[in-house]
Design an enzyme around this catalytic site. Structure first.
Site, short mmCIF file in Angstrom:
data_model
loop_
_atom_site.label_atom_id
_atom_site.label_comp_id
_atom_site.label_asym_id
_atom_site.label_seq_id
_atom_site.Cartn_x
_atom_site.Cartn_y
_atom_site.Cartn_z
N ASN A 31 -3.93 6.78 -2.07
CA ASN A 31 -3.46 5.51 -1.53
C ASN A 31 -4.64 4.55 -1.56
O ASN A 31 -5.67 4.83 -0.94
CB ASN A 31 -2.93 5.78 -0.10
CG ASN A 31 -2.98 4.59 0.82
OD1 ASN A 31 -3.54 3.55 0.51
ND2 ASN A 31 -2.40 4.76 1.99
N ILE A 43 4.39 8.11 -1.48
CA ILE A 43 5.36 7.06 -1.83
C ILE A 43 4.55 5.91 -2.41
O ILE A 43 3.56 5.47 -1.83
CB ILE A 43 6.14 6.57 -0.59
CG1 ILE A 43 6.97 7.73 -0.01
CG2 ILE A 43 7.05 5.42 -0.96
CD1 ILE A 43 7.66 7.36 1.29
N MET A 60 0.85 -1.20 0.00
CA MET A 60 0.00 0.00 0.00
C MET A 60 0.88 1.24 0.00
O MET A 60 1.94 1.26 0.62
CB MET A 60 -0.90 -0.03 1.24
CG MET A 60 -2.06 0.92 1.16
SD MET A 60 -3.32 0.38 0.00
CE MET A 60 -4.46 -0.47 1.11
N CYS A 61 0.43 2.25 -0.66
CA CYS A 61 1.20 3.49 -0.73
C CYS A 61 1.10 4.25 0.59
O CYS A 61 0.34 3.89 1.47
CB CYS A 61 0.66 4.38 -1.84
SG CYS A 61 0.47 3.54 -3.41
N GLN A 62 1.90 5.29 0.69
CA GLN A 62 1.88 6.14 1.88
C GLN A 62 1.64 7.59 1.45
O GLN A 62 2.22 8.06 0.47
CB GLN A 62 3.25 6.09 2.58
CG GLN A 62 3.61 4.72 3.13
CD GLN A 62 3.27 4.57 4.59
OE1 GLN A 62 3.08 5.55 5.30
NE2 GLN A 62 3.16 3.33 5.04
#
Lengths: 256, 256
Positions: free
Chosen positions: B108, B78, B1-3
């Protein structure tokens, strides 16, 4: 007067050598100290580095000088503020999206009595004549076409737009959608196409020489476009006032 | 998972401390190694740094870590690639212009069976569900209003849009036009408002402490929003799934 630098290639190429000379014109070897920016297309993506510090002592320029980003289309600009205050919103190049592509624009010159109406699709964020001209060009193209037209039709439309806006003053500019680079000369613009057999080049602004034969393959072709020539041992072609070129894959595809 | 990481302040503030912990989640302390980006609003202007290298060893991140850019609205992301390949065109945050303002978006999550029709005003350049959602939100707002509406009406429209798209999957996102920052939680999102009396804060991802009392004036107010708390000695508020906030001048102005 501002300074423009562009690059169009048939293979992703870094611009470190040209940028090394060019960035010194922002506060060191010339007076263009009101911010600068550079845009790199990478595939369909685009990254745009902007800084309102003079390029000669900008931390962002230090990054760009040391980070060899490979790109097929690059546009850079060093600003001498004439219309609009210094600030990020007035720093070139400018970015917009059209037809699912990013478009990048930078301008050198001054437009007088130029106040296009706010567009339906594109409006300026800052206060420069340059961004207003970019938005007007984009608006015109977008109103004409809902999807990318054949390149030759686009070229003709760009020539028309450039000619109309040129009537307002000095309008040297570069425009790219990542597939081609359009360069329009109103007063000063030069270009060079480097291809095999490659030779050495020596910068005008700094005592640095590069041997492109060591850096390239025989199929590479790179067009570099700049307000003033960047090297002193190569033949740069002057683009005449009122002339424009569309560069694609490192060559001048259209010329008028 | 993105941040995700966001900041909204009542006075231009640098994000160095928060970014120091956050950037380590891109390949060092967590697995989000498919590129990253950060957007800073400065006045009406916006600069967007993107890199397809992991943030933990990105030269661009090294620049951002050492260059204290003062901004009232920041959004960083990110990426852990899920939909769409790694590449600059698929790197968040995304930028568009509307009503003569720059708008920045980062997401996200994952949207399933989400294929909005190409807009009249906004179309994606890359292949992510995230950029498609951003363009759909922008298209909806632009079709509704030709100029910025009152903020409360805009807030209601954003809630509607977020709710509709959330039906397709995980949709944590942040959106800013430089005046406010909208944060929507679908699974994980936290925030903290720092104001006088300021205290020290200690990063979770690295043994670094800052004393905000030394860095601020008593009138400063800074909201920081992140997927997971960035410090281990402060109280972060969890945003419940389905909830959203609009931050302005460092405070949560609207909450639903």
């Amino acid at each position: 007067m501002c300074q423009l630098l562009g690059m169009n290639c048939n293979t992703p190429t870094d611009i470190l050598f040209s940028f090394e000379g060019f960035h010194r014109r922002g506060g060191l070897t010339d007076h263009h100290a009101d911010g600068w920016g550079i845009a790199f297309f990478e595939g369909r993506g685009c990254r745009l580095f902007l800084d309102d510090k003079p390029s000669a002592d900008s931390p962002v320029a230090a990054l760009v000088r040391s980070y060899p980003i490979k790109s097929e289309n690059v546009i850079a600009h060093i600003r001498k503020a004439t219309v609009g205050p210094v600030g990020l919103a007035n720093t070139h190049p400018f970015l917009r999206e059209m037809w699912g592509q990013y478009w990048i624009f930078a301008h050198n010159g001054d437009l007088k009595d130029y106040h296009p109406a706010p567009g339906r699709y594109y409006r300026p964020v800052g206060g420069t004549d340059s961004e207003a001209a970019f938005c007007a060009i984009m608006e015109n193209l977008r109103q004409r076409w809902d999807a990318p037209p054949p390149l030759e039709e686009l070229w003709q439309a760009l020539l028309e737009q450039a000619g109309a806006i040129r009537a307002h003053g000095v309008f040297n500019f570069m425009l790219s959608n990542g597939e081609w680079l359009f360069a329009h000369c109103s007063t000063h613009l030069h270009y060079i196409v480097r291809q095999a057999p490659f030779a050495t080049a020596h910068l005008l602004d700094e005592d640095i020489t590069v041997d492109f034969a060591e850096e390239t393959t025989p199929d590479d072709r790179v067009a570099v476009i700049a307000t003033q020539p960047l090297t002193d041992n190569e033949h740069w072609t002057r683009i005449d006032p009122g002339q424009a070129l569309l560069f694609k894959d490192g060559r001048a595809l259209f010329h008028a």
